[in-house]
Write a protein that holds these residues in place. Structure first.
Motif, PDB file in Angstrom:
ATOM      1  N   TRP A   1      -6.185   2.241  -3.463  1.00 46.86           N
ATOM      2  CA  TRP A   1      -5.363   2.418  -2.143  1.00 46.86           C
ATOM      3  C   TRP A   1      -6.065   2.045  -0.876  1.00 46.86           C
ATOM      4  N   HIS A   2      -7.233   2.651  -0.543  1.00 47.84           N
ATOM      5  CA  HIS A   2      -7.999   2.529   0.693  1.00 47.84           C
ATOM      6  C   HIS A   2      -8.259   0.925   0.505  1.00 47.84           C
TER       7      HIS A   2
ATOM      8  N   GLU B   1      -7.167   6.478  -5.639  1.00 47.41           N
ATOM      9  CA  GLU B   1      -7.320   6.583  -3.909  1.00 47.41           C
ATOM     10  C   GLU B   1      -8.341   5.532  -3.305  1.00 47.41           C
ATOM     11  N   SER B   2      -9.535   5.346  -4.056  1.00 47.65           N
ATOM     12  CA  SER B   2     -10.285   4.275  -3.898  1.00 47.65           C
ATOM     13  C   SER B   2      -9.601   2.667  -3.574  1.00 47.65           C
TER      14      SER B   2
ATOM     15  N   ASP C   1      -7.227  -1.821   3.478  1.00 50.25           N
ATOM     16  CA  ASP C   1      -8.416  -2.654   4.122  1.00 50.25           C
ATOM     17  C   ASP C   1      -7.916  -4.097   4.048  1.00 50.25           C
TER      18      ASP C   1
END
Length: 169
Positions: free
Chosen positions: A145-146, A142-143, A150
């Motif tokens: 992916w974000h 998840e980290s 960005d």
């Protein structure tokens, strides 16, 4: 992963089971129903859909040559493509992704934004765009992916569902 002194036997067993030679360098090998991804000396991931190659199914074929570990729920696969994919990935990794340095089938055990990943270049899409795959531990997915979103924001982002990717693997 090959057991100590069993690398040649692992290669032989992989050829017999999958019908292709296992990757012995940072590459990806496509079998008829699985993708074999180099993940280090004498070791590789087996990526398949529909539970075709579970640990229980592979165990008899590799009982003497390899130690198996089910990673099904431990990793997340992120597939990325687009006309700015290399530029976006360059923000996160130090790998040279130019087509001459990282051609179709190339793989790397590397890091992206301080996160360990297995990165490989898939076959180009029908529209000619390069396609990259990132296999990352689920706890970091998840980290990362974000961070990828960005990094890609200035180029635009389209997200597809995993079912569409599974049909292509």
């Amino acid at each position: 992963m090959a057991r100590r002194g069993k690398a040649a036997e692992l290669a032989k067993d992989a050829k017999a089971h999958f019908g292709v030679a296992a990757p012995n360098s940072p590459t990806v090998v496509q079998a008829s129903d699985a993708t074999l991804i180099w993940s280090g000396p004498d070791q590789f991931f087996v990526l398949s859909t529909g539970g075709k190659h579970t640990t229980q199914m592979l165990a008899p074929a590799f009982s003497g040559s390899a130690s198996l570990s089910d990673q099904s729920h431990a990793r997340v696969l992120i597939n990325i493509s687009g006309d700015k994919v290399r530029t976006m990935l360059a923000k996160l990794s130090s790998i040279d992704l130019h087509p001459t340095a990282f051609p179709v089938g190339a793989a790397a055990a590397t890091s992206m934004d301080h996160t360990s990943v297995t990165l490989w270049r898939g076959a180009d899409r029908a529209d000619g765009l390069a396609e990259f795959n990132v296999l990352v531990f689920a706890t970091f997915a998840e980290s990362l992916w974000h961070t990828m979103l960005d990094s890609a924001a200035e180029y635009g982002v389209a997200i597809a569902h995993s079912e569409e990717l599974a049909q292509r693997l």
